[in-house]
Write an enzyme that holds these catalytic residues in place. Structure first.
Site, mmCIF file in Angstrom:
data_model
loop_
_atom_site.group_PDB
_atom_site.id
_atom_site.type_symbol
_atom_site.label_atom_id
_atom_site.label_comp_id
_atom_site.label_asym_id
_atom_site.label_seq_id
_atom_site.Cartn_x
_atom_site.Cartn_y
_atom_site.Cartn_z
ATOM 1 N N ASN A 206 -15.842 2.924 -21.672
ATOM 2 C CA ASN A 206 -14.749 1.957 -21.470
ATOM 3 C C ASN A 206 -14.165 1.668 -22.856
ATOM 4 O OD1 ASN A 206 -13.158 -0.403 -20.766
ATOM 5 N ND2 ASN A 206 -14.486 -0.652 -18.972
ATOM 6 N N SER B 251 -14.557 -2.818 -14.801
ATOM 7 C CA SER B 251 -14.725 -4.103 -15.484
ATOM 8 C C SER B 251 -16.069 -4.730 -15.137
ATOM 9 C CB SER B 251 -13.590 -5.058 -15.097
ATOM 10 O OG SER B 251 -13.576 -5.234 -13.695
ATOM 11 N N HIS C 126 -15.349 1.521 -1.595
ATOM 12 C CA HIS C 126 -14.262 0.641 -1.153
ATOM 13 C C HIS C 126 -13.255 1.357 -0.263
ATOM 14 C CE1 HIS C 126 -15.057 -2.210 -4.836
ATOM 15 N NE2 HIS C 126 -15.946 -2.339 -3.878
ATOM 16 N N ALA D 53 -11.825 7.317 -20.598
ATOM 17 C CA ALA D 53 -12.686 8.207 -19.810
ATOM 18 C C ALA D 53 -12.418 9.679 -20.105
ATOM 19 C CB ALA D 53 -12.475 7.925 -18.324
ATOM 20 N N GLY E 251 -15.058 3.182 -16.672
ATOM 21 C CA GLY E 251 -13.782 2.580 -16.298
ATOM 22 C C GLY E 251 -13.872 1.473 -15.275
ATOM 23 N N TYR F 184 0.830 -1.213 0.000
ATOM 24 C CA TYR F 184 0.000 0.000 0.000
ATOM 25 C C TYR F 184 0.862 1.259 0.000
ATOM 26 C CZ TYR F 184 -4.470 -2.255 -0.052
ATOM 27 O OH TYR F 184 -5.563 -2.972 -0.471
HETATM 28 P P1 OAD Z 1 -10.563 -3.336 -13.070
HETATM 29 O O1 OAD Z 1 -9.064 -3.271 -13.079
HETATM 30 O O2 OAD Z 1 -11.225 -4.649 -12.865
HETATM 31 O O3 OAD Z 1 -11.143 -2.760 -14.443
HETATM 32 C C1 OAD Z 1 -10.680 -1.558 -14.991
HETATM 33 C C2 OAD Z 1 -11.517 -1.266 -16.215
HETATM 34 O O4 OAD Z 1 -11.119 0.014 -16.698
HETATM 35 C C3 OAD Z 1 -11.346 -2.258 -17.364
HETATM 36 O O5 OAD Z 1 -12.625 -2.642 -17.851
HETATM 37 C C4 OAD Z 1 -10.580 -1.449 -18.423
HETATM 38 O O6 OAD Z 1 -10.950 -1.821 -19.765
HETATM 39 C C5 OAD Z 1 -11.048 -0.057 -18.120
HETATM 40 N N1 OAD Z 1 -10.127 1.012 -18.537
HETATM 41 C C6 OAD Z 1 -8.787 0.973 -18.664
HETATM 42 N N2 OAD Z 1 -8.306 2.165 -19.062
HETATM 43 C C7 OAD Z 1 -9.379 2.996 -19.170
HETATM 44 C C8 OAD Z 1 -9.550 4.370 -19.520
HETATM 45 N N3 OAD Z 1 -8.517 5.160 -19.830
HETATM 46 N N4 OAD Z 1 -10.811 4.880 -19.512
HETATM 47 C C9 OAD Z 1 -11.875 4.106 -19.192
HETATM 48 N N5 OAD Z 1 -11.770 2.810 -18.847
HETATM 49 C C10 OAD Z 1 -10.549 2.254 -18.827
HETATM 50 O O7 OAD Z 1 -11.025 -2.261 -12.003
HETATM 51 P P2 OAD Z 1 -12.435 -2.068 -11.271
HETATM 52 O O8 OAD Z 1 -13.579 -2.398 -12.145
HETATM 53 O O9 OAD Z 1 -12.371 -0.725 -10.641
HETATM 54 O O10 OAD Z 1 -11.974 -3.597 -5.154
HETATM 55 O O11 OAD Z 1 -12.333 -3.133 -10.139
HETATM 56 C C11 OAD Z 1 -13.338 -3.112 -9.176
HETATM 57 C C12 OAD Z 1 -12.796 -3.511 -7.884
HETATM 58 O O12 OAD Z 1 -12.079 -4.738 -8.072
HETATM 59 C C13 OAD Z 1 -11.735 -2.605 -7.294
HETATM 60 O O13 OAD Z 1 -12.289 -1.491 -6.654
HETATM 61 C C14 OAD Z 1 -11.116 -3.534 -6.301
HETATM 62 C C15 OAD Z 1 -11.195 -4.890 -7.005
HETATM 63 O O14 OAD Z 1 -11.784 -5.840 -6.234
HETATM 64 C C16 OAD Z 1 -11.408 -3.757 -3.958
HETATM 65 O O15 OAD Z 1 -10.221 -3.630 -3.772
HETATM 66 C C17 OAD Z 1 -12.397 -4.044 -2.900
#
Ligand code: OAD
Length: 267
Positions: free
Chosen positions: A233, A209, A136, A251, A207, A84
């Site tokens: 996305n 997944s 989160h 984004a 942004g 971290y």
């Molecule tokens: P992910 O890393 O799973 O997904 C990131 C998403 O952002 C993907 O779908 C990419 O295609 C997209 N992406 C990448 N670059 C981008 C850009 N410039 N503009 C827009 N989109 C873009 O991250 P999260 O969905 O945030 O939770 O993951 C959700 C949670 O998973 C996190 O908060 C974390 C993890 O579990 C905890 O830690 C509790």
């Protein structure tokens, strides 16, 4: 698109517009209640790796799912704390990008804008967004691993142990104030987020997944409640088949484009 939303989007049209961004802009009117659900892709253009891309350099042999858990912290608190620290350094060096700033401007153009974020970097607040629900937590804050009471920066800066001992409980250690895999979301923030998506006119997932529950369920709750659902996305996600509008772009570009179309629309 739900009929009510389609009608709402067409009202006041008359101007020639085309494309997904125009459709979305038409739906964001002064009376609109808008919810943005952001994920780590929202911070990517600020130089913060997305959650699933977060492992670089020294940390590339660890999976985030193996570090962001209470079990990992119990097993090796020093390793998790140092991971971290590494990520906090990146967040402190990062700056909000044009997409964050576009959201701040959007707040003044709709009736209500709420950002529900899965991000733990605080960038929405740093850019000036007023209404941000952190699902989160926030990695720049620390809490006691036993009592969960906040631990101040001043305390942390004078500590010698890694992780620092907690001032609140003899067995306690400082830990980041984030939700780890297997832990519950902050009840108040999630409850408020459900209320917001149930009562919004437009929900935009940016942004994310859309893989991690329960956050991933929020856009579908909005849709079932009759809202227009949009996604930003560069890559399709499990949500993409269910959205009314898909802006397949980063984004920063998509949000600035949305804002400039709204700025050009007659008031
Ligand atoms: P992910 O890393 O799973 O997904 C990131 C998403 O952002 C993907 O779908 C990419 O295609 C997209 N992406 C990448 N670059 C981008 C850009 N410039 N503009 C827009 N989109 C873009 O991250 P999260 O969905 O945030 O939770 O993951 C959700 C949670 O998973 C996190 O908060 C974390 C993890 O579990 C905890 O830690 C509790």
């Amino acid at each position: 698109m739900p009929v009510a939303v389609e009608k709402a989007c067409q009202e006041g049209a008359g101007q020639v517009m085309s494309g997904a961004a125009e459709t979305l802009a038409r739906c964001c009117k002064p009376s609109t209640r808008l919810v943005i659900l952001s994920g780590s892709g929202m911070s990517a253009e600020s130089g913060i790796p997305t959650f699933r891309d977060a492992q670089t350099g020294l940390w590339s042999r660890f999976r985030p799912e193996d570090l962001a858990t209470p079990e990992a912290f119990a097993r090796d608190p020093e390793r998790v704390w140092r991971w971290y620290e590494h990520r906090r350094d990146g967040v402190r060096a990062a700056r909000p990008h044009a997409g964050h700033r576009a959201l701040v401007d959007l707040e003044t153009r709709v009736a209500r804008l709420t950002i529900v974020t899965q991000n733990v970097d605080g960038l929405h607040q740093r850019s000036g967004s007023q209404r941000v629900l952190e699902l989160h937590g926030n990695m720049l804050r620390s809490i006691c691993s036993v009592s969960r009471k906040p631990i101040s920066e001043t305390w942390l800066s004078t500590a010698e142990d890694v992780p620092p001992r907690s001032p609140h409980a003899s067995e306690g250690l400082a830990r980041p104030d984030v939700v780890w895999f297997g832990e519950s979301l902050p009840e108040h923030a999630f409850h408020e987020a459900v209320g917001e998506v149930n009562n919004c006119d437009v929900c935009i997932a940016v942004g994310t997944s859309a893989l991690v529950q329960p956050a991933a369920s929020l856009p579908m709750i909005a849709r079932e409640a009759g809202a227009l659902l949009a996604e930003i996305n560069p890559v399709p996600t499990p949500l993409s088949d269910h959205v009314d509008v898909f802006l397949r772009e980063p984004a920063g570009r998509a949000l600035t484009q949305l804002l400039s179309i709204m700025q050009a629309m007659p008031g």
